[in-house]
Design a protein around this motif. Structure first.
Motif: not given
Ligand SMILES: Nc1ncnc2c1ncn2[C@@H]1O[C@H](COP(=O)(O)OP(=O)(O)OP(=O)(O)O)[C@@H](O)[C@H]1O
Length: 703
Positions: A54-57, A96-102, A360-365
């Motif tokens: 699962i990938v969230a950004v 597009s990802f499983n979740m994107v956080f503003r 669960l992978m949380i990619a931080c940008v």
């Protein structure tokens, strides 16, 4: 004659014993099959279930410095699944990802939306769950995992800034405290710095810990300290101690830049007290904060040799991580070699990537244009990573427990088989000696058949025994089929179960042989398959059970050889003479007929054919039986009701309602009563022994 009677009684007592042992032998097998089916179902399910990473950004907000410099965000989040990178005139790219956080998403929102609670629940069930934050330096990885550094200062009151670690442990403790089951919670905290593993909870260790691989546990850190905790304060003490020991340095982009990958592992031992046998689930939750990402060395102020080495190592491990991800998403390479061993980081993450865990992978940008290249790299890696498939498997001691209980059962079964084997020759001997004792040798050497007194209940008992044997045989056949099915499913994964199967097959063969021997013995009444009501002259007015020579061989079920008992016994079994005379009918006979139809189908033997020796006028002697056989008023007028012509369904249901035990008990009681009326000059049945009286007389003897 009395001696013969005693021998037969003893023989039957042994037979009963054998049957009891056989029943006991097969009941645990039945239970075990059910247990195995249940667990097989779970294993089957696990074998086929796949879960993608699962990938969230998460996009970091502009820092104060960036705002001061009037930098603008080039990363946009149109909705919670899509992300757009757009720099005027340069690049525009959608992901597009499983979740994107503003950027404005709170820590609490991240914890709730990423499904951390679900991951913890699964870890409690025994799964290995991993969360790791990934991205360039200063993008907010540590902030997401543990919260800002300011949180760890003594006077910090910013609990709303707590990261996933603290929130996860708080939730875990809440779950544990509200559960009736037993839990043990432990934690280890390590870091990979310059390709060396260090124990953050034991910083006094001067040497690096080795990473070992095992076929059962995968890769693990040898001698890593694991500390038990039972409340949030205890955990926070551990976390703070670990954070202090972590390698960090001040960088241009991040004042507290991490120089190592950190791995916090929570070990959850969950004892399911309600389960039988008691099951122990061993789950894990790993929370990984990766060191600064893929930024290039030349861009940073890593002018010292130390910093160059650190960055080189970090980038090497991240490069290996990238290679592993690339290999894992390529269907051709996936089944081949994955270069986990090229770095310590990938070794320790091997279970989370393409293994048996849930990840669960949380990619931080970072949002600014100056970080565009790193942001694009992070997003590309993340896009690839979301195609990685894992096959989650719960780690549980339940399998071992089942194995142990199976081994125990196997041992018991072996012992029982041994006992049976020991009894078998004795049985055969007794049968042989019984046969020679009870059969009358004629002058020409031929064996004359033995004739039984109809007043004895032995014939009925034999019918009951045969019926029980048949039922037992059917049950054994069914069990054998079930067992084969189970063995097919397991595909020889359990050699011990196969051994058991062989044991049982041997046992069944022995049982069949024994049946044959018993049935072919003159003492076994199964060879008497008819009733004679027309030889009243020889025995007064009462009917007498005799061997029925009129049952033709072609009426036997096709799978039975002529030497085997036909199981088509239709004689009047236990009804007494008085009952016949008083018109009480013969319920056992009706039951026998129903059983017969159950076993072989009505087409094998017409109920009328089953009683060839009952002549016209017999119905008058069995008025109740006629009434029971056909319901009055339903018969065509003028038709003579046939004895035993009870509607098959009703008879069948009558039989099915009675369990084996009940029927067996009935037989024993019937025998017990009869035993009292039997005169025996030598020997008496022992207490508790039904006695099984059987009057044997030779042809021509008067009763
Ligand atoms: N979502 C956020 N909201 C507010 N501040 C943030 C957020 N994310 C990061 N920051 C701030 O940005 C700075 C850098 O964050 P952090 O230390 O978490 O980066 P990092 O990715 O862990 O960097 P490194 O790899 O160098 O350790 C910190 O001062 C942190 O407080």
């Amino acid at each position: 004659m009395q001696l013969d009677t005693l021998e037969v009684v003893e023989e039957r007592r042994m037979l009963h014993k054998l049957m009891r042992t056989l029943s006991n032998t097969f009941h645990p097998l039945n239970d075990r099959l059910t247990v195995c089916d249940v667990h097989l179902g779970k294993a089957e399910m696990e074998r086929h279930a796949e879960s993608k990473v699962i990938v969230a950004v998460r996009v970091r907000p502009l820092s104060e410095d960036e705002q001061e410099r009037n930098e603008e965000s080039i990363v946009f989040c149109p909705d919670e699944h899509n992300l757009l990178v757009s720099q005027e005139g340069l690049v525009e790219r959608a992901f597009s990802f499983n979740m994107v956080f503003r950027p404005e998403c709170s820590q609490q929102e991240i914890f709730q939306t990423t499904g951390m609670r679900k991951l913890i629940d699964m870890a409690i069930e025994g799964y290995t769950c991993t969360v790791f934050a990934f991205g360039q330096t200063g993008s907010g990885k540590t902030y997401t995992i543990t919260g800002p550094h300011s949180l760890f200062s003594e006077d910090s009151q910013e609990s709303e800034l707590e990261g996933l670690m603290q929130r996860s442990v708080a939730y875990l403790l809440e779950r544990v405290q509200h559960s009736d089951e037993l839990f043990q919670l432990c934690a280890s905290y390590s870091e990979i710095y310059n390709e060396q593993v260090r124990d953050l909870l034991n910083p006094w260790l001067t040497y690096s810990l080795a990473v070992r691989g095992s076929t059962t546990s995968g890769f693990y850190v040898e001698n890593l300290s694991v500390v038990e905790f039972c409340n949030l304060e205890g955990f926070m003490t551990l976390l703070e101690r670990g954070m202090q020991n972590r390698q960090s340095s001040s960088q241009t982009q991040n004042e507290h830049s991490s120089r190592s990958h950190s791995i916090l592992t929570l070990y959850i031992k969950h004892t399911l007290t309600g389960a039988e046998p008691v099951a122990v689930a061993r789950g894990k939750l790993c929370i990984v904060d990766l060191a600064r990402g893929s930024e290039r060395v030349k861009d940073r102020d890593s002018d010292t040799e130390k910093l160059l080495e650190e960055t080189g190592n970090i980038n090497r491990s991240l490069l290996t991580l990238g290679k592993c991800i690339t290999a894992l998403v390529d269907p051709k390479k996936r089944t081949g070699h994955i270069p986990y061993r090229d770095s310590k980081l990938t070794m320790l993450l091997s279970d989370s990537l393409g293994g048996e865990g849930i990840t669960l992978m949380i990619a931080c940008v970072s949002p600014t244009a100056g970080n565009l290249q790193e942001t694009m790299n992070t997003l590309r890696y993340s896009s690839k990573a979301k195609r990685i498939k894992n096959k989650p498997v719960a780690k549980s001691d339940l399998r071992e427990q089942i194995l142990a209980s199976l081994q125990k059962e196997i041992r018991i079964l072996k012992e029982e088989n041994m006992t049976l084997r020991q009894h078998l020759p004795k049985f055969q001997e007794e049968l042989e000696s019984g046969a020679s004792g009870s059969c009358t040798g004629s002058t020409d050497g031929t064996v004359e058949p033995v004739y039984y007194d109809e007043r004895s209940e032995s014939t009925g008992s034999d019918a009951g025994l045969m019926s029980l044997l048949q039922d037992l045989k059917r049950e054994i056949d069914k069990l054998q089929k079930d067992k084969r099915l189970l063995l097919d499913k397991q595909e020889s994964s359990d050699q011990q179960r196969e051994c058991l199967s062989q044991e049982n097959v041997r046992l069944l063969r022995k049982l069949r042989d024994l049946e044959r021997v018993i049935c072919s013995s003159p003492h076994s009444n199964s060879s008497y398959s008819g009733i004679s009501l027309d030889n009243e002259a020889s025995s007064g007015n009462s009917p007498q059970c005799v061997q029925n020579p009129t049952v033709p061989q072609q009426q036997l079920p096709p799978d039975q050889s002529p030497s085997q008992p036909p199981y088509t016994i239709t004689y009047c079994c236990t009804c007494s003479v008085e009952a016949h005379q008083q018109g009480q009918g013969c319920p056992q006979l009706l039951e026998r007929l129903a059983l017969h139809e159950d076993s072989y189908g009505a087409h094998h033997l017409n109920p009328q054919q089953k009683l060839p020796l009952i002549q016209d006028g017999d119905a008058a002697r069995h008025p109740r039986a006629v009434e029971g056989g056909k319901q009055p008023g339903r018969e065509p007028p003028g038709e003579e009701p046939a004895y035993g012509a009870c509607p098959p369904q009703r008879r069948r249901s009558q039989v099915e309602k009675r369990g084996y035990a009940e029927r067996f008990q009935g037989l024993l009681e019937a025998r017990g009563k009869k035993a009292q009326s039997v005169e025996m000059t030598a020997g008496r049945p022992q207490q508790g022994d039904p006695g099984l009286p059987l009057l044997v007389k030779k042809r021509g003897e008067t009763s």
